[in-house]
Scaffold this active site. Structure first.
Site, PDB file in Angstrom:
ATOM      1  N   ASP A  28      45.372  31.730  42.086  1.00  0.00           N
ATOM      2  CA  ASP A  28      46.479  31.749  40.918  1.00  0.00           C
ATOM      3  C   ASP A  28      46.026  30.901  39.870  1.00  0.00           C
ATOM      4  OD1 ASP A  28      49.198  32.285  40.065  1.00  0.00           O
ATOM      5  OD2 ASP A  28      50.048  30.497  41.005  1.00  0.00           O
ATOM      6  N   HIS A  45      42.677  38.430  34.470  1.00  0.00           N
ATOM      7  CA  HIS A  45      42.297  38.812  35.756  1.00  0.00           C
ATOM      8  C   HIS A  45      40.924  39.261  35.698  1.00  0.00           C
ATOM      9  CE1 HIS A  45      46.368  38.786  36.829  1.00  0.00           C
ATOM     10  NE2 HIS A  45      47.213  39.506  35.854  1.00  0.00           N
ATOM     11  N   LEU A 139      30.000  36.559  57.316  1.00  0.00           N
ATOM     12  CA  LEU A 139      31.455  36.065  56.816  1.00  0.00           C
ATOM     13  C   LEU A 139      32.515  37.341  56.923  1.00  0.00           C
ATOM     14  CD1 LEU A 139      33.175  33.953  55.313  1.00  0.00           C
ATOM     15  CD2 LEU A 139      32.430  35.384  52.919  1.00  0.00           C
TER      16      LEU A 139
END
Ligand code: IPE
Ligand code: IPE
Ligand code: MG
Length: 247
Positions: A28, A45, A139
């Site tokens: 965030d 962004h 991962l």
């Protein structure tokens, strides 16, 4: 795929025995990062997407098993069309640009949430990334897209009922989008807000929570190391009593 030895991990100031298996991040603060700089939210962004590479790579290199990233919530559909369009464009760009490196590092990509809401080009980019990396053993990278914890739980319950299975904790866990990543050990939220915002409600039951004012585009490897050290110092009791071995 883990790259560093224990002593290399120690050289980063980390305890190799205290690396969380599953990290979740609420990424965030992109919009505010941009506003702070007099830039449009879109620039935030973009900077946020650029911050991903270092974090994913480091998690992979130190042997974190699963990393679940909150990229777009069911509630984010309330945002202006223009911002949603920008985010969609960035997603496509991201997957196309990063897929080869992620694949080379044996990262397995999986999207969680309802992808069907997105335009075909986004679905295709995400689907390609998942297909290409499906067999990778490194991962587990879960990317939450149009994801909501409540919707996930309802969906899991429906699946359990459809299969005629008893509605117990084991069954519900099995039908969650993140079933193969299990519970979250460490949940990080950047950007200063102290809330969960409908992320992984079931999986964070016993997660250690780490909040930082640092906005996502500024969340570097050093910031992650701070969070990991904080985690390493926590005493996890899971409702029991302190054990001698625990720190
Ligand atoms: C997080 O940054 C990214 C998404 C929710 C897509 P925000 O866009 O929420 O940034 P702030 O919270 O407005 O600063
Ligand atoms: C949470 O951030 C969702 C993502 C990071 C994708 P928001 O910015 O949407 O959360 P709220 O609105 O502050 O709770
Ligand atoms: Mg926000």
């Amino acid at each position: 795929m883990r790259k560093y030895t224990d002593s290399e991990i120690r050289a980063f100031g980390l305890n190799p025995e205290r690396i969380p298996k599953h990290i979740a991040i609420v990424m965030d603060g992109n919009g505010r990062w941009a506003t702070d700089r007099g830039l449009p939210r879109a620039a935030g962004h973009r900077a946020g997407v650029n911050a991903l590479r270092e974090i994913i790579r480091f998690c992979s290199d130190i042997g974190v098993e699963s990393l679940t990233l909150y990229a777009f919530s069911t509630e984010n559909r309330r945002r202006p069309k223009e911002e949603i369009g920008i985010l969609c464009g960035l997603l496509i760009e991201y997957f196309n640009r990063e897929i080869d490196e992620l694949h080379a590092n044996a990262v397995r990509i999986k999207s969680i949430g309802d992808l069907s809401w997105f335009p075909p080009a986004v679905r295709e980019a995400v689907q390609n990334a998942m297909t290409k990396t499906a067999e990778n053993a490194g991962l587990k990278l879960n990317i939450a897209l149009n994801y909501g914890g409540r919707a996930e739980l309802v969906h899991a319950a429906r699946l359990a009922l459809e299969h005629g299975e008893p509605l117990d904790e084991g069954t519900l866990s099995k039908y969650l989008d993140t079933a193969d990543s299990g519970d979250v050990d460490l949940m990080i939220r950047t950007g200063g807000e102290l809330r969960v915002s409908n992320f992984l409600l079931w999986q964070i039951a016993y997660a250690e929570l780490y909040f930082t004012d640092t906005k996502w585009p500024d969340f570097t490897r050093e910031e992650l190391i701070k969070a990991l050290n904080d985690f390493a110092g926590r005493e996890r009791r899971f409702g029991g009593l302190k054990t001698d071995g625990a720190k």
